[in-house]
Design a protein around this motif. Structure first.
Motif, PDB file in Angstrom:
ATOM      1  N   GLU A 290      37.666  29.105  36.076  1.00  0.00           N
ATOM      2  CA  GLU A 290      39.272  29.499  37.037  1.00  0.00           C
ATOM      3  C   GLU A 290      40.581  28.667  35.940  1.00  0.00           C
ATOM      4  OE1 GLU A 290      39.772  30.739  39.642  1.00  0.00           O
ATOM      5  OE2 GLU A 290      41.163  29.587  39.771  1.00  0.00           O
ATOM      6  N   GLN A 291      39.937  28.927  35.028  1.00  0.00           N
ATOM      7  CA  GLN A 291      41.472  27.963  33.630  1.00  0.00           C
ATOM      8  C   GLN A 291      41.487  29.016  33.311  1.00  0.00           C
ATOM      9  OE1 GLN A 291      40.438  24.736  31.478  1.00  0.00           O
ATOM     10  NE2 GLN A 291      42.036  25.687  29.481  1.00  0.00           N
ATOM     11  N   ALA A 292      40.606  30.177  32.959  1.00  0.00           N
ATOM     12  CA  ALA A 292      40.504  31.423  31.310  1.00  0.00           C
ATOM     13  C   ALA A 292      41.770  31.808  32.879  1.00  0.00           C
ATOM     14  CB  ALA A 292      39.254  31.599  31.330  1.00  0.00           C
ATOM     15  N   ASP A 293      40.705  32.364  34.301  1.00  0.00           N
ATOM     16  CA  ASP A 293      41.763  32.893  34.627  1.00  0.00           C
ATOM     17  C   ASP A 293      43.173  32.973  34.879  1.00  0.00           C
ATOM     18  OD1 ASP A 293      38.936  34.423  35.319  1.00  0.00           O
ATOM     19  OD2 ASP A 293      38.623  33.985  37.133  1.00  0.00           O
ATOM     20  N   LYS A 294      43.519  31.898  35.046  1.00  0.00           N
ATOM     21  CA  LYS A 294      44.665  31.078  35.388  1.00  0.00           C
ATOM     22  C   LYS A 294      45.759  31.347  34.313  1.00  0.00           C
ATOM     23  CE  LYS A 294      44.201  28.253  40.451  1.00  0.00           C
ATOM     24  NZ  LYS A 294      44.060  27.704  40.481  1.00  0.00           N
ATOM     25  N   THR A 295      45.214  31.369  33.548  1.00  0.00           N
ATOM     26  CA  THR A 295      45.538  30.748  32.025  1.00  0.00           C
ATOM     27  C   THR A 295      45.645  32.519  31.732  1.00  0.00           C
ATOM     28  OG1 THR A 295      43.958  29.946  31.030  1.00  0.00           O
ATOM     29  CG2 THR A 295      45.118  28.602  31.267  1.00  0.00           C
ATOM     30  N   THR A 296      45.148  33.160  31.531  1.00  0.00           N
ATOM     31  CA  THR A 296      45.210  34.195  30.902  1.00  0.00           C
ATOM     32  C   THR A 296      46.094  35.355  31.888  1.00  0.00           C
ATOM     33  OG1 THR A 296      42.936  34.084  30.575  1.00  0.00           O
ATOM     34  CG2 THR A 296      43.706  36.456  30.926  1.00  0.00           C
ATOM     35  N   PHE A 297      45.986  35.230  33.245  1.00  0.00           N
ATOM     36  CA  PHE A 297      47.120  35.938  33.982  1.00  0.00           C
ATOM     37  C   PHE A 297      48.444  35.170  34.138  1.00  0.00           C
ATOM     38  CE2 PHE A 297      48.851  38.211  37.582  1.00  0.00           C
ATOM     39  CZ  PHE A 297      49.834  36.902  38.095  1.00  0.00           C
ATOM     40  N   ILE A 298      48.778  33.850  33.833  1.00  0.00           N
ATOM     41  CA  ILE A 298      49.863  33.485  33.143  1.00  0.00           C
ATOM     42  C   ILE A 298      50.512  34.106  31.908  1.00  0.00           C
ATOM     43  CG2 ILE A 298      51.434  31.231  33.829  1.00  0.00           C
ATOM     44  CD1 ILE A 298      49.828  30.689  35.484  1.00  0.00           C
ATOM     45  N   GLN A 299      49.628  33.931  31.047  1.00  0.00           N
ATOM     46  CA  GLN A 299      50.342  33.885  29.737  1.00  0.00           C
ATOM     47  C   GLN A 299      50.972  35.578  29.579  1.00  0.00           C
ATOM     48  OE1 GLN A 299      50.417  32.971  27.101  1.00  0.00           O
ATOM     49  NE2 GLN A 299      49.399  30.013  27.270  1.00  0.00           N
ATOM     50  N   SER A 300      49.524  36.885  30.713  1.00  0.00           N
ATOM     51  CA  SER A 300      49.975  38.319  30.249  1.00  0.00           C
ATOM     52  C   SER A 300      51.259  38.030  31.035  1.00  0.00           C
ATOM     53  CB  SER A 300      48.999  38.595  31.664  1.00  0.00           C
ATOM     54  OG  SER A 300      48.922  37.990  32.749  1.00  0.00           O
ATOM     55  N   LEU A 301      51.509  37.239  32.128  1.00  0.00           N
ATOM     56  CA  LEU A 301      52.671  37.765  32.599  1.00  0.00           C
ATOM     57  C   LEU A 301      54.265  36.612  31.779  1.00  0.00           C
ATOM     58  CD1 LEU A 301      52.845  35.770  36.771  1.00  0.00           C
ATOM     59  CD2 LEU A 301      53.426  38.618  35.404  1.00  0.00           C
ATOM     60  N   ILE A 302      53.972  36.203  31.238  1.00  0.00           N
ATOM     61  CA  ILE A 302      54.691  35.520  29.826  1.00  0.00           C
ATOM     62  C   ILE A 302      54.859  36.389  29.237  1.00  0.00           C
ATOM     63  CG2 ILE A 302      54.881  33.995  28.173  1.00  0.00           C
ATOM     64  CD1 ILE A 302      54.128  32.209  29.777  1.00  0.00           C
ATOM     65  N   CYS A 303      54.352  37.177  28.408  1.00  0.00           N
ATOM     66  CA  CYS A 303      53.858  38.890  27.549  1.00  0.00           C
ATOM     67  C   CYS A 303      55.103  39.406  28.106  1.00  0.00           C
ATOM     68  CB  CYS A 303      52.659  39.130  27.046  1.00  0.00           C
ATOM     69  SG  CYS A 303      52.000  37.774  26.090  1.00  0.00           S
ATOM     70  N   GLN A 304      54.723  39.897  29.475  1.00  0.00           N
ATOM     71  CA  GLN A 304      55.756  41.088  30.281  1.00  0.00           C
ATOM     72  C   GLN A 304      56.832  40.628  30.660  1.00  0.00           C
ATOM     73  OE1 GLN A 304      53.874  42.040  34.077  1.00  0.00           O
ATOM     74  NE2 GLN A 304      51.598  41.973  33.187  1.00  0.00           N
ATOM     75  N   TYR A 305      57.325  39.653  30.842  1.00  0.00           N
ATOM     76  CA  TYR A 305      58.437  39.045  30.896  1.00  0.00           C
ATOM     77  C   TYR A 305      59.215  39.040  29.681  1.00  0.00           C
ATOM     78  CZ  TYR A 305      58.530  37.879  35.905  1.00  0.00           C
ATOM     79  OH  TYR A 305      58.537  37.901  37.051  1.00  0.00           O
ATOM     80  N   LYS A 306      58.713  38.440  28.711  1.00  0.00           N
ATOM     81  CA  LYS A 306      59.409  38.380  26.800  1.00  0.00           C
ATOM     82  C   LYS A 306      59.312  39.485  27.190  1.00  0.00           C
ATOM     83  CE  LYS A 306      57.478  34.038  25.154  1.00  0.00           C
ATOM     84  NZ  LYS A 306      56.632  33.381  24.033  1.00  0.00           N
ATOM     85  N   GLU A 307      58.366  40.643  26.802  1.00  0.00           N
ATOM     86  CA  GLU A 307      58.476  42.384  25.828  1.00  0.00           C
ATOM     87  C   GLU A 307      59.460  42.947  26.857  1.00  0.00           C
ATOM     88  OE1 GLU A 307      55.025  44.472  27.133  1.00  0.00           O
ATOM     89  OE2 GLU A 307      54.224  43.478  25.972  1.00  0.00           O
ATOM     90  N   GLN A 308      60.493  42.225  28.683  1.00  0.00           N
ATOM     91  CA  GLN A 308      60.945  42.665  28.588  1.00  0.00           C
ATOM     92  C   GLN A 308      61.951  42.085  28.862  1.00  0.00           C
ATOM     93  OE1 GLN A 308      61.456  42.785  33.667  1.00  0.00           O
ATOM     94  NE2 GLN A 308      62.996  42.974  33.821  1.00  0.00           N
ATOM     95  N   LEU A 309      62.381  40.518  27.769  1.00  0.00           N
ATOM     96  CA  LEU A 309      63.561  39.975  28.116  1.00  0.00           C
ATOM     97  C   LEU A 309      64.208  40.847  26.433  1.00  0.00           C
ATOM     98  CD1 LEU A 309      65.597  37.432  27.744  1.00  0.00           C
ATOM     99  CD2 LEU A 309      63.798  36.249  27.288  1.00  0.00           C
TER     100      LEU A 309
END
Length: 341
Positions: free
Chosen positions: A232-251
């Motif tokens: 569950e931790q891996a799933d959540k952190t992977t999902f959150i990290q992917s969101l961070i990468c997407q937002y950083k790319e957009q930024l």
């Protein structure tokens, strides 16, 4: 010299360099020879001599019987003492003179500066001074009277320039505000990721503490539940990290677009500005209306679902013992068999 490549750039660096080469007396670029004062400020020798003469009216020439004189630096008011040679006794700043020579050579070979008028390609002697509203391009008066835009609606170039520049500035403000929001979301996601990891570690510690009390009996179950938490931790952190990468790319994309827009906004030439501003504004608007990225739900980082209560199991383990009833039955059955035999 190594510094030349950095100095001789188009745009703002050249303007900044030119400001550093202005004499504080005549407000013109230093003229040879340039003298350096003891306070490290520079003056044209002629300007320095004028200031010296004004402060020492009785000093006539280098052959005068007067031994020397003094005057104050016009930049910092530092008192400058001169010998009988006057300003001719001051050291020349050859470095500044060489920089002026390089600057003048660079300026003579530079392309059209911002603010200078662009000329019409169809009518080479005509400046571009109006804007064709129908075709959305800058043009000249001859094109309106006799040329391709004679049937088009036109407007003053400066009016359209100011309007488009205002619109671009508004778009820049919109982008900057959007970047601030993205940065806030990124910070929240990073905090959520950290909280997820901290909560996961806390759940593991709690689980380990409980299973250690029943180590032999519950070891297998402990490993199973730890694995579930880790997944569950891996799933959540992977999902959150992917969101961070997407937002950083957009930024990053948005920041580059902001830099491009700011450079365009600094353009002072109306025609040169209007050549590209429509497409730039369109790009900014499309970027602002782009697809929205996912967000995590409130409490997403919580790991409370993995809290395990082992009180009833602990009680059951403490209550484990041989069944006295079963032991008595086995004992009596054995006696009866012996009697029959």
């Amino acid at each position: 010299m190594d510094f030349q490549a950095g100095i001789l750039q188009d745009g703002s660096p050249m303007e900044s360099l030119e400001k550093q080469l202005i004499c504080p007396i005549c407000l013109e670029m230093f003229s040879k020879p340039v003298v350096i004062l003891p306070c490290q400020h520079n003056l044209c020798r002629k300007c320095a001599n004028d200031v010296f003469q004004a402060a020492n009216p009785y000093w006539q020439s280098r052959g005068s019987l007067i031994s020397g004189g003094r005057f104050r630096c016009p930049s910092c008011r530092h008192e400058v003492l001169l010998d009988r040679h006057g300003v001719y006794g001051l050291q020349r700043n050859l470095l500044v003179e060489n920089i002026i020579d390089i600057y003048k050579q660079e300026c003579s070979s530079r392309p059209l500066k911002n603010g200078e008028h662009l000329m019409c390609k169809e009518h080479e002697d005509e400046r571009i001074n109006i804007y064709c509203v129908t075709c959305e391009v800058p043009t000249c008066s001859m094109c309106k009277v006799f040329g391709a835009h004679k049937d088009c609606e036109v407007a003053p170039l400066q009016t359209v320039f100011q309007g488009q520049k205002t619109e671009l500035n508004n778009c820049i403000s919109m982008l900057v505000a959007g970047n601030d929001r993205i940065q806030t979301i990124i910070s929240q996601l990073e905090d959520s990721c950290q909280s997820t990891e901290e909560n996961s570690e806390a759940a593991k510690r709690e689980l380990c503490a409980r299973f250690d009390a029943l180590a032999a009996l519950l070891e297998e179950k402990k490993a199973e539940l730890l694995q579930r938490i880790s997944r569950e931790q891996a799933d959540k952190t992977t999902f959150i990290q992917s969101l961070i990468c997407q937002y950083k790319e957009q930024l990053e994309k948005s920041s580059r677009l902001v830099e491009t827009a700011i450079q365009a906004a600094e353009e002072t030439g109306g025609a040169a500005f209007l050549m590209n501003v429509k497409q730039l504004i369109k790009t900014i608007v499309e970027a602002s209306k782009g697809g929205r990225l996912d967000k995590i739900e409130q409490g997403y980082e919580s790991m409370d679902a993995f809290s395990v209560s082992l009180e009833h199991l602990t009680e059951a383990v403490h209550a484990l013992d041989f069944d006295p009833a079963e032991e008595d039955e086995e004992y009596f059955d054995g006696e009866e068999e012996e009697v029959e035999e």
